[in-house]
Design an enzyme around this catalytic site. Structure first.
Site, PDB file in Angstrom:
ATOM      1  N   LYS A   1      51.617  42.065  48.082  1.00  0.00           N
ATOM      2  CA  LYS A   1      51.438  42.805  46.836  1.00  0.00           C
ATOM      3  C   LYS A   1      50.070  43.468  46.823  1.00  0.00           C
ATOM      4  CE  LYS A   1      49.965  41.635  42.714  1.00  0.00           C
ATOM      5  NZ  LYS A   1      49.308  42.906  42.281  1.00  0.00           N
TER       6      LYS A   1
ATOM      7  N   GLU B   1      40.054  34.111  49.650  1.00  0.00           N
ATOM      8  CA  GLU B   1      38.793  34.811  49.904  1.00  0.00           C
ATOM      9  C   GLU B   1      38.381  35.421  48.578  1.00  0.00           C
ATOM     10  OE1 GLU B   1      36.053  37.016  50.066  1.00  0.00           O
ATOM     11  OE2 GLU B   1      37.200  38.569  51.090  1.00  0.00           O
TER      12      GLU B   1
ATOM     13  N   CYS C   1      32.558  41.763  48.416  1.00  0.00           N
ATOM     14  CA  CYS C   1      32.160  40.372  48.183  1.00  0.00           C
ATOM     15  C   CYS C   1      30.929  39.978  48.990  1.00  0.00           C
ATOM     16  CB  CYS C   1      33.313  39.427  48.518  1.00  0.00           C
ATOM     17  SG  CYS C   1      34.785  39.667  47.511  1.00  0.00           S
TER      18      CYS C   1
ATOM     19  N   GLU D   1      28.773  37.479  39.606  1.00  0.00           N
ATOM     20  CA  GLU D   1      29.054  38.622  40.462  1.00  0.00           C
ATOM     21  C   GLU D   1      29.209  39.895  39.627  1.00  0.00           C
ATOM     22  OE1 GLU D   1      31.814  39.480  44.346  1.00  0.00           O
ATOM     23  OE2 GLU D   1      32.782  38.487  42.649  1.00  0.00           O
TER      24      GLU D   1
END
Length: 479
Positions: free
Chosen positions: A178, A251, A285, A381
C-alpha cells in the site's frame, strides 16, 4: 474550465481494478496544491481480494529455484532503467521533488538495490549440516515467510517501495503493498512494470488511507507486516499485528544528532550538514536535523550554517537550481510551521522560519539556535527543512544530549581525531553512525534503528534475512 483528473487503480491478481465499492480520493501535487488524479480508497473487499491473490501465488513463487526469482528481479531493474523518465514524472507529481535530483539521486540507487537483492536471492544460506547428537544429522533451511503486507511512506514513495518488495520477492514471498494516500502514482506505475514480469498475484498494490493499512495489517492472511512511517503508525501496526503474532518490520522516525567537534573543518562540515539536513525538504528519517557543536566553535558554525541556509533554494520541480521541493501535504506544512511558531523565548531563528510563496507547500531552509535539551523541537521529529543547533561542553555532554531522545535511527560525528570518532561510534545509541559525512546509503549495508525508531533492517543481507524464517531439520542416520 476544469481538467479531468487521471484515474489511478489498484493492481490485484494481475489486473488493474477500481475499489470494489467505487470510492476514490483525490491526489494533490504538493508543488501546486492542485489535484491531478484520483486513487481508490480501498476497503475490506479490496484487501481480501489482494490477500487471496498473494496467498494463491505464494506456493509456486516460493518453489521457484532462486535463479528464476533472480532473473525476474534483474528484469524489473532493467525495466525501471528503461522506463526511468516515466517513473520520474510520476514521482515528481507525487512529491514535487526536483526533476534532476530525482533522476540522479533516486533512480540509480533503486535499480542498484533491486539488483543487489536479485543476487541475494541465490544466497539463502544456513549453518552447515552436522551431527550434534549421535546417529542424527541436523541442518537448517531458510525459507520465505509467506504473504507480506507492506505499507510505504510519502517521503520516498518509489525508493521505499523498492526497499520493501525487492527483498520480499527475492526471498520467495508474495506482496500486497500500500502506498501512502498522498503518493500512489509512482507505485501504480511500478505495478504495471512489475506485473508484466512476475506471475499474477505475486505483486499486488492496494491504494487507500490509514484505515486500508489497518485492514491489511489485521488481515489473517499475511505472515508479516512491514511499515515505514511515524512512531504512532508503527506502534499501531505492532499492536494490531500482535493479535495473531505476525512478524513486524518497523522503520519509523528519527532525530539524528550531528556532533561537531572543534577540530573539524567547519566549512566542509557546514556544506555536508546543510545538504544532509535540507535534502528532500528534510523529509527523511535520517536527515541531519539536530546539530550539537562544541561551544568553542559554536558561533562560527551557526553563522556559517545560517549563511549556507540563506543560499539554498526551494522551488518548482523544473528549476535546476533548487535543492529541494515542497513539503508533501498541507498537514505537514502546518506541522513544520507549528514547531517554529511554538519556539520558546530563548530560541533564536537564525535563518528561514517561514513559508515560501502561496502556491504549493514550500518552506524556507531554517536554522534555530539557543535551544535547550528538553525543548519540543529538540525532542520531537519536525520532518521538515529545519536544523537546530546546541552548544556542548565536552564529549560526555555531547553523548548524553545526542542519546537523550526517544529516537535512535541515525547519527554522525565530525572530527579529525580518529580515536574520538571510534569512541563516539561506540557510545552513540543509533543504528547508523556516519563519520565526517551524513546520509549516504549503500545496498550492502543495513539501515534501521533502535528504541522508538523501530526494529528490523532494510537493505543488506540483514534486510534480506528479515524476510525469511529458519527451520531446523534433523534426520536419523539409521534408516
Amino acid at each position: 474550465m476544469s481538467t479531468e483528473l487521471r484515474r489511478l487503480r489498484n493492481y490485484i491478481d494481475g489486473e488493474f481494478r477500481d475499489a470494489a465499492d467505487g470510492r476514490t480520493t483525490e491526489v494533490v501535487n504538493p508543488a501546486t496544491g492542485e489535484a491531478y488524479a484520483t486513487a481508490p480508497l480501498s476497503g475490506q473487499a479490496d484487501v481480501d481480494a489482494a490477500m487471496a491473490a498473494a496467498a494463491a501465488a505464494f506456493p509456486a513463487w516460493r518453489d521457484l529455484v532462486p535463479a528464476e526469482r533472480q532473473k525476474a528481479l534483474l528484469k524489473i531493474a532493467d525495466a525501471f532503467e528503461e522506463r526511468a523518465e516515466e517513473l520520474i514524472a510520476a514521482e515528481v507529481e507525487n512529491t514535487g521533488k526536483p526533476i534532476g535530483l530525482t533522476r540522479s539521486e533516486e533512480i540509480p540507487p533503486m535499480v542498484d538495490q533491486i539488483r543487489f537483492f536479485a543476487g541475494a536471492a541465490r544466497m539463502l544460506e544456513g549453518r552447515g549440516a552436522g551431527e550434534y547428537m549421535e546417529g542424527l544429522t541436523s541442518f537448517v533451511r531458510r525459507e520465505p515467510i509467506g504473504v507480506c503486507a507492506q505499507v510505504a511512506p510519502w517521503n520516498y514513495p518509489m525508493m521505499m517501495a523498492v526497499w520493501k518488495f525487492a527483498p520480499a520477492l527475492a526471498a520467495g514471498n508474495t506482496v500486497v503493498l500500500k502506498p501512502s494516500d498522498t503518493t500512489p502514482a509512482s507505485t501504480a506505475l511500478m505495478a504495471d512494470i512489475i506485473g508484466s514480469i512476475v506471475p499474477k498475484g505475486v505483486f499486488n498494490v492496494v491504494c487507500g488511507d490509514r484505515d486500508t493499512g489497518r485492514l491489511m495489517v489485521e488481515h489473517p492472511t499475511p505472515a508479516m507486516a512491514s511499515i515505514t512511517g511515524s512512531v504512532r503508525a508503527g506502534m499501531s501496526v505492532a499492536e494490531s499485528a500482535s493479535k495473531d503474532l505476525k512478524r513486524v518490520h518497523l522503520e519509523l522516525g528519527g532525530k539524528a544528532p550531528v556532533v561537531v567537534f572543534a577540530d573539524t573543518d567547519i566549512p566542509k562540515a557546514v556544506e555536508g550538514i546543510s545538504e544532509a539536513g535540507y535534502f528532500n525538504a528534510g523529509q527523511d528519517c535520517t536527515a541531519a536535523t539536530r546539530v550539537l557543536v562544541h561551544e568553542s566553535v559554536h558561533d562560527e558554525f551557526v553563522s556559517a550554517l545560517a549563511k549556507a541556509a540563506s543560499e539554498i533554494k526551494t522551488g518548482q520541480p523544473d528549476d535546476e537550481d533548487v535543492l529541494y521541493g515542497p513539503l508533501n501535504n498541507p498537514n505537514q506544512l502546518k506541522q513544520v510551521s507549528g514547531f517554529i511558531e511554538r519556539l520558546p523565548a530563548h530560541a533564536k531563528v537564525e535563518a528561514g522560519g517561514h513559508r515560501v510563496g502561496d502556491k504549493g507547500y514550500f518552506y524556507a531552509p531554517t536554522v534555530v539556535s539557543g535551544l535547550k535539551q528538553d525543548d519540543e523541537i529538540i525532542q520531537q521529529e519536525v520532518f521538515g527543512p529545519v536544523i537546530t543547533v546546541q552548544a556542548f561542553r565536552d564529549e560526555d555532554q555531547a553523548v548524553e544530549w545526542a542519546n537523550g531522545v526517544e529516537y535512535a535511527l541515525a547519527s554522525s560525528v565530525w572530527t579529525k581525531d580518529h580515536g574520538r570518532a571510534m569512541r563516539m561510534s561506540k557510545r552513540l545509541d543509533f543504528g547508523c553512525v556516519w563519520i565526517n559525512t551524513h546520509i549516504p546509503l549503500v545496498a550492502e549495508m543495513p539501515h534501521g534503528g533502535f528504541k522508538k525508531s523501530g526494529y528490523g533492517k532494510d537493505l543488506s543481507g540483514y534486510g534480506f534475512d528479515d524476510y525469511t524464517r529458519i527451520k531446523h531439520v534433523m534426520t536419523s542416520l539409521d534408516m
